[in-house]
Design a protein around this motif. Structure first.
Motif, short mmCIF file in Angstrom:
data_model
loop_
_atom_site.label_atom_id
_atom_site.label_comp_id
_atom_site.label_asym_id
_atom_site.label_seq_id
_atom_site.Cartn_x
_atom_site.Cartn_y
_atom_site.Cartn_z
N ASP A 38 0.83 -1.21 0.00
CA ASP A 38 0.00 0.00 0.00
C ASP A 38 0.86 1.26 0.00
O ASP A 38 0.54 2.24 -0.68
CB ASP A 38 -0.93 0.01 1.21
N ALA A 39 1.95 1.25 0.75
CA ALA A 39 2.84 2.41 0.80
C ALA A 39 3.51 2.64 -0.55
O ALA A 39 3.64 3.79 -1.00
CB ALA A 39 3.89 2.22 1.89
N ILE A 40 3.92 1.58 -1.23
CA ILE A 40 4.55 1.72 -2.55
C ILE A 40 3.53 2.26 -3.56
O ILE A 40 3.85 3.14 -4.37
CB ILE A 40 5.13 0.37 -3.01
N MET A 41 2.31 1.77 -3.49
CA MET A 41 1.27 2.26 -4.40
C MET A 41 0.99 3.75 -4.16
O MET A 41 0.83 4.52 -5.12
CB MET A 41 -0.01 1.44 -4.25
N ALA A 42 0.93 4.16 -2.90
CA ALA A 42 0.70 5.56 -2.59
C ALA A 42 1.86 6.43 -3.08
O ALA A 42 1.65 7.53 -3.61
CB ALA A 42 0.51 5.74 -1.08
N GLN A 43 3.08 5.94 -2.91
CA GLN A 43 4.25 6.69 -3.38
C GLN A 43 4.22 6.86 -4.90
O GLN A 43 4.49 7.95 -5.41
CB GLN A 43 5.52 5.97 -2.96
N ARG A 44 3.88 5.81 -5.62
CA ARG A 44 3.83 5.88 -7.08
C ARG A 44 2.71 6.80 -7.56
O ARG A 44 2.86 7.52 -8.55
CB ARG A 44 3.69 4.49 -7.67
N ALA A 45 1.59 6.79 -6.86
CA ALA A 45 0.49 7.68 -7.22
C ALA A 45 0.90 9.14 -6.99
O ALA A 45 0.59 10.02 -7.81
CB ALA A 45 -0.75 7.35 -6.42
N TYR A 46 1.60 9.40 -5.91
CA TYR A 46 2.10 10.75 -5.62
C TYR A 46 3.08 11.19 -6.70
O TYR A 46 3.00 12.32 -7.20
CB TYR A 46 2.76 10.76 -4.24
N GLU A 47 4.01 10.32 -7.06
CA GLU A 47 5.00 10.65 -8.10
C GLU A 47 4.31 10.90 -9.45
O GLU A 47 4.73 11.78 -10.20
CB GLU A 47 6.03 9.54 -8.22
N ALA A 48 3.28 10.14 -9.76
CA ALA A 48 2.55 10.35 -11.01
C ALA A 48 1.86 11.71 -11.00
O ALA A 48 1.86 12.42 -12.00
CB ALA A 48 1.53 9.23 -11.22
#
Length: 68
Positions: A38-48
């Motif tokens: 979940d943390a990795i997905m949130a980080q990638r969404a933020y970067e996008a």
């Protein structure tokens, strides 16, 4: 934030201060693998989102420079 009502696993530890009358304690119901995912997905969404803002800013700057 949503509370997860799922109970953790039972471990037999009769000397533990939180043990019930049968000597069992409940462990945490947190799954570290799920939390990391979940943390990795949130980080990638933020970067996008940051990338979209950067591209939008670049496009706006170029549009302004074309009109000059």
């Amino acid at each position: 934030v949503v509370e997860d009502p799922t109970l953790g696993d039972k471990l037999y530890k009769p000397g533990h201060p939180d043990a019930d009358e049968n000597g069992y304690i409940r462990t945490s119901n947190v799954d570290p693998l799920v939390e990391i995912t979940d943390a990795i997905m949130a980080q990638r969404a933020y970067e996008a989102g940051l990338a979209i803002i950067s591209v939008s800013k670049t496009m706006a700057d170029r549009a302004v420079s074309i009109g000059q």
